[in-house]
Design a protein around this motif. Structure first.
Motif, PDB file in Angstrom:
ATOM      1  N   ALA A 117       0.833  -1.208   0.000  1.00  0.00           N
ATOM      2  CA  ALA A 117       0.000   0.000   0.000  1.00  0.00           C
ATOM      3  C   ALA A 117       0.869   1.261   0.000  1.00  0.00           C
ATOM      4  N   GLN A 118       1.940   1.252   0.777  1.00  0.00           N
ATOM      5  CA  GLN A 118       2.853   2.403   0.791  1.00  0.00           C
ATOM      6  C   GLN A 118       3.485   2.598  -0.580  1.00  0.00           C
ATOM      7  N   LEU A 119       3.896   1.498  -1.200  1.00  0.00           N
ATOM      8  CA  LEU A 119       4.498   1.587  -2.530  1.00  0.00           C
ATOM      9  C   LEU A 119       3.487   2.082  -3.560  1.00  0.00           C
ATOM     10  N   ALA A 120       2.263   1.590  -3.483  1.00  0.00           N
ATOM     11  CA  ALA A 120       1.222   2.042  -4.410  1.00  0.00           C
ATOM     12  C   ALA A 120       1.009   3.544  -4.276  1.00  0.00           C
ATOM     13  N   LYS A 121       0.973   4.021  -3.057  1.00  0.00           N
ATOM     14  CA  LYS A 121       0.785   5.458  -2.822  1.00  0.00           C
ATOM     15  C   LYS A 121       1.973   6.252  -3.351  1.00  0.00           C
ATOM     16  N   THR A 122       3.169   5.774  -3.103  1.00  0.00           N
ATOM     17  CA  THR A 122       4.381   6.459  -3.570  1.00  0.00           C
ATOM     18  C   THR A 122       4.379   6.613  -5.085  1.00  0.00           C
ATOM     19  N   PHE A 123       3.952   5.566  -5.793  1.00  0.00           N
ATOM     20  CA  PHE A 123       3.988   5.569  -7.254  1.00  0.00           C
ATOM     21  C   PHE A 123       2.661   5.977  -7.890  1.00  0.00           C
ATOM     22  N   HIS A 124       1.703   6.383  -7.056  1.00  0.00           N
ATOM     23  CA  HIS A 124       0.394   6.816  -7.549  1.00  0.00           C
ATOM     24  C   HIS A 124      -0.268   5.736  -8.410  1.00  0.00           C
ATOM     25  N   LEU A 125      -0.244   4.520  -7.879  1.00  0.00           N
ATOM     26  CA  LEU A 125      -0.854   3.368  -8.548  1.00  0.00           C
ATOM     27  C   LEU A 125      -1.940   2.782  -7.665  1.00  0.00           C
ATOM     28  N   GLY A 130      -3.837  -2.938  -6.744  1.00  0.00           N
ATOM     29  CA  GLY A 130      -3.810  -4.073  -7.672  1.00  0.00           C
ATOM     30  C   GLY A 130      -2.646  -3.987  -8.644  1.00  0.00           C
ATOM     31  N   ALA A 131      -2.414  -2.791  -9.179  1.00  0.00           N
ATOM     32  CA  ALA A 131      -1.292  -2.608 -10.108  1.00  0.00           C
ATOM     33  C   ALA A 131       0.036  -2.849  -9.401  1.00  0.00           C
ATOM     34  N   MET A 132       0.147  -2.361  -8.167  1.00  0.00           N
ATOM     35  CA  MET A 132       1.388  -2.567  -7.422  1.00  0.00           C
ATOM     36  C   MET A 132       1.560  -4.039  -7.069  1.00  0.00           C
ATOM     37  N   THR A 133       0.486  -4.708  -6.702  1.00  0.00           N
ATOM     38  CA  THR A 133       0.556  -6.137  -6.394  1.00  0.00           C
ATOM     39  C   THR A 133       1.048  -6.917  -7.606  1.00  0.00           C
ATOM     40  N   ASN A 134       0.585  -6.544  -8.785  1.00  0.00           N
ATOM     41  CA  ASN A 134       1.017  -7.189 -10.020  1.00  0.00           C
ATOM     42  C   ASN A 134       2.519  -6.991 -10.238  1.00  0.00           C
ATOM     43  N   THR A 135       2.982  -5.766 -10.095  1.00  0.00           N
ATOM     44  CA  THR A 135       4.415  -5.470 -10.254  1.00  0.00           C
ATOM     45  C   THR A 135       5.236  -6.226  -9.227  1.00  0.00           C
ATOM     46  N   LEU A 136       4.781  -6.219  -7.969  1.00  0.00           N
ATOM     47  CA  LEU A 136       5.519  -6.911  -6.914  1.00  0.00           C
ATOM     48  C   LEU A 136       5.565  -8.417  -7.153  1.00  0.00           C
ATOM     49  N   GLY A 137       4.499  -8.969  -7.707  1.00  0.00           N
ATOM     50  CA  GLY A 137       4.488 -10.396  -8.033  1.00  0.00           C
ATOM     51  C   GLY A 137       5.564 -10.735  -9.058  1.00  0.00           C
TER      52      GLY A 137
END
Length: 147
Positions: free
Chosen positions: A56-64, A67-74
């Motif tokens: 969630a912190q990463l998603a907020k940092t990258f304005h995503l 779900g999009a961040m979870t995909n990238t992290l996967g």
């Protein structure tokens, strides 16, 4: 706002958007096999942060979206570039850290893109680049306030 101010604003953001697109295209070609620019961005952030972040912190940092961040992290986890573990304090959350392989991949990507960026700086001129950085930084700060 006057028409002159509006025209200036449109011209400025048109140039920024085209520069962004061209820079991403040129740098993406230099990425190590299997790495996308979004992967590099997350790895670079984690390397600089030097501490774990939640998705969630990463998603907020990258304005995503999450779900999009979870995909990238996967994809990053599959490549072995990040470690994802449960949050010991809240089992509903996860924590992400860069792995040694991820740090090496980030360093390889940085080494591949640096000559491209350095060449651009050399062609435009270091003094011109140096003079525009404060303006771009101020624009970034203004835009982040509006977020």
């Amino acid at each position: 706002m006057t028409n002159q101010t509006n025209s200036l604003a449109v011209a400025l953001f048109s140039e920024i958007l085209v520069v962004d697109q061209l820079a991403r295209h040129n740098v993406a070609k230099a990425m190590p096999k299997g790495m996308e620019l979004s992967h590099f961005s997350v790895l670079n952030h984690l390397a600089h942060a030097a501490e774990e972040r939640s998705p969630a912190q990463l998603a907020k940092t990258f304005h995503l979206t999450r779900g999009a961040m979870t995909n990238t992290l996967g994809k990053l986890e599959w490549a072995g570039w990040v470690h994802i573990r449960p949050d010991w304090e809240d089992a509903r959350r996860k924590m992400v850290s860069i792995s040694p392989a991820g740090l090496a991949a980030r360093d390889a990507a940085l080494a591949a893109m640096t000559p491209i960026i350095a060449n651009m700086v050399e062609k435009v001129g270091a003094d011109k680049i140096r003079s525009v950085i404060p303006v771009l930084r101020e624009l970034r700060l203004q835009l982040s306030e509006n977020d």
